[in-house]
Design a protein around this motif. Structure first.
Motif, short mmCIF file in Angstrom:
data_model
loop_
_atom_site.label_atom_id
_atom_site.label_comp_id
_atom_site.label_asym_id
_atom_site.label_seq_id
_atom_site.Cartn_x
_atom_site.Cartn_y
_atom_site.Cartn_z
N THR A 146 0.85 -1.18 0.00
CA THR A 146 0.00 0.00 0.00
C THR A 146 0.89 1.24 0.00
OG1 THR A 146 -0.04 0.21 2.41
CG2 THR A 146 -1.69 -1.26 1.41
N GLY A 147 0.29 2.37 -0.26
CA GLY A 147 1.06 3.61 -0.30
C GLY A 147 1.80 3.90 0.98
N GLU A 148 1.18 3.57 2.10
CA GLU A 148 1.80 3.85 3.39
C GLU A 148 2.97 2.92 3.70
OE1 GLU A 148 0.59 4.06 8.15
OE2 GLU A 148 -0.94 3.61 6.64
N TYR A 149 2.89 1.68 3.22
CA TYR A 149 3.87 0.67 3.63
C TYR A 149 4.81 0.20 2.52
CZ TYR A 149 1.71 0.11 8.20
OH TYR A 149 1.25 0.32 9.48
N ALA A 150 4.57 0.56 1.29
CA ALA A 150 5.35 0.00 0.17
C ALA A 150 6.85 0.20 0.36
CB ALA A 150 4.89 0.60 -1.15
N GLN A 151 7.28 1.40 0.71
CA GLN A 151 8.71 1.64 0.89
C GLN A 151 9.26 0.86 2.07
OE1 GLN A 151 10.96 3.59 -1.15
NE2 GLN A 151 12.24 2.25 0.12
N LYS A 152 8.48 0.75 3.13
CA LYS A 152 8.92 -0.03 4.30
C LYS A 152 9.10 -1.50 3.92
CE LYS A 152 6.60 2.87 7.77
NZ LYS A 152 5.56 2.90 8.84
N VAL A 153 8.18 -2.01 3.13
CA VAL A 153 8.29 -3.40 2.69
C VAL A 153 9.55 -3.59 1.86
CG1 VAL A 153 7.25 -5.20 1.24
CG2 VAL A 153 5.82 -3.87 2.79
N LEU A 154 9.79 -2.68 0.94
CA LEU A 154 10.97 -2.77 0.08
C LEU A 154 12.25 -2.76 0.90
CD1 LEU A 154 11.50 -2.96 -2.96
CD2 LEU A 154 11.66 -0.47 -3.01
N THR A 155 12.31 -1.88 1.86
CA THR A 155 13.48 -1.78 2.72
C THR A 155 13.69 -3.06 3.52
OG1 THR A 155 13.24 0.62 2.90
CG2 THR A 155 14.55 -0.48 4.61
N ARG A 156 12.59 -3.61 4.03
CA ARG A 156 12.71 -4.84 4.85
C ARG A 156 13.08 -6.04 4.00
NH1 ARG A 156 14.63 -7.54 7.25
NH2 ARG A 156 14.29 -8.53 9.28
N LEU A 157 12.52 -6.13 2.81
CA LEU A 157 12.87 -7.25 1.93
C LEU A 157 14.35 -7.22 1.58
CD1 LEU A 157 9.86 -7.33 -0.59
CD2 LEU A 157 10.23 -8.78 1.42
N ASP A 158 14.89 -6.04 1.38
CA ASP A 158 16.30 -5.91 1.01
C ASP A 158 17.22 -6.41 2.13
OD1 ASP A 158 18.21 -4.79 -1.03
OD2 ASP A 158 18.85 -3.62 0.73
N ALA A 159 16.71 -6.44 3.36
CA ALA A 159 17.54 -6.85 4.49
C ALA A 159 17.47 -8.35 4.78
CB ALA A 159 17.12 -6.08 5.74
N ILE A 160 16.59 -9.07 4.11
CA ILE A 160 16.45 -10.50 4.37
C ILE A 160 17.63 -11.26 3.77
CG2 ILE A 160 15.07 -12.55 3.81
CD1 ILE A 160 12.59 -10.81 4.13
N ARG A 161 18.19 -12.17 4.56
CA ARG A 161 19.39 -12.90 4.13
C ARG A 161 19.20 -14.42 4.22
NH1 ARG A 161 19.90 -8.67 2.66
NH2 ARG A 161 21.54 -7.11 2.97
N HIS A 162 17.98 -14.90 4.28
CA HIS A 162 17.78 -16.33 4.45
C HIS A 162 18.03 -17.07 3.14
CE1 HIS A 162 16.13 -20.12 5.80
NE2 HIS A 162 16.07 -19.62 7.02
N ASP A 163 18.69 -18.23 3.22
CA ASP A 163 19.04 -19.00 2.02
C ASP A 163 17.97 -20.00 1.61
OD1 ASP A 163 21.47 -17.77 1.57
OD2 ASP A 163 22.58 -19.16 2.87
N GLY A 164 16.91 -20.14 2.40
CA GLY A 164 15.88 -21.12 2.09
C GLY A 164 15.12 -20.79 0.81
N TYR A 165 14.86 -21.80 0.02
CA TYR A 165 14.18 -21.62 -1.27
C TYR A 165 12.83 -20.93 -1.11
CZ TYR A 165 11.60 -22.87 -5.51
OH TYR A 165 10.83 -22.83 -6.65
#
Length: 228
Positions: A146-165
């Motif tokens: 959503t408009g309020e959370y889209a940038q927050k989601v993008l930032t959080r996804l960029d920080a994920i480092r899990h190797d699981g498929y």
């Protein structure tokens, strides 16, 4: 619980079970082969009974028993403050993409509760457990593009480092949905110095290219952006 298990067994289909084994090779429990609409109907019936007793029962031999518990939690008429402890207890039971991807949309998070739930799911995104991460990311996909959370989601996804498929696929899928709905922001991110591993990055590009909501010109650019 025996009564509910018998009801589940009566709903099972051998052919559908064999099909689901191919679809859900990650399933950590025995599959019965029950279609989701039938599980939703049974969850509705349980919610008219002593559903709390069903949730507390520890007999969880079957994959569909876990899905059913998730659907009951999702449909329970509780405030979000009352429901979060049930969700916290349920998440460690998620051991398949099909459980997380059925459970998350069943929660039907209300707009007024998004801020509280956002803070709740963030720690799961940094978990060492693959399906904790999948849970958090699918929640983002279902409620926070959503408009309020889209940038927050993008930032959080960029920080994920899990190797699981299944964690990586969830990130790629969510990035693709962001790319469709918030194209300029997502393309700037993908063109820039993001921290995605090659698999997740390329999968996100692929899923964007597969969308009918993306124009041909952009699809050609996405194709050229693939990392080798």
């Amino acid at each position: 619980m025996n009564d509910i298990r018998n009801r589940l067994l009566a709903l099972s289909e051998e052919a559908y079970r064999d099909f689901n084994k191919k679809l859900c090779p990650d399933a950590g429990r025995e599959l019965l082969g029950i279609r989701i609409p039938r599980l939703r109907k049974l969850a509705g019936e349980i919610l008219k009974e002593d559903w709390e007793v069903f949730l507390e029962d520890g007999a969880e031999r079957y994959h569909e028993e876990i899905i059913l518990k998730g659907l009951v939690i999702g449909g329970a008429k509780l405030s979000i403050e009352e429901k979060l402890p049930l969700i916290r207890e349920f998440v460690p039971k998620i051991d398949s993409w099909s459980i997380s991807d059925t459970f998350c949309p069943s929660l039907k998070i209300k707009p007024k509760d998004l801020a509280l739930v956002w803070e709740f799911i963030l720690p799961y995104a940094g978990s060492d457990r693959e399906f904790d991460v999948r849970f958090a990311v699918i929640m983002m996909l279902d409620y926070y593009i959503t408009g309020e959370y889209a940038q927050k989601v993008l930032t959080r996804l960029d920080a994920i480092r899990h190797d699981g498929y299944y964690a990586k696929m969830a990130v790629a899928w969510t990035l693709a949905e962001l790319g469709v709905k918030y194209n300029d922001m997502t393309m700037e991110y993908l063109r820039g110095e993001n921290h995605l591993d090659r698999f997740t990055y390329n999968k996100a590009l692929q899923k964007m290219r597969e969308s009918y909501r993306i124009g041909q010109e952009l699809k050609e650019e996405l194709k050229r952006m693939k990392r080798t």
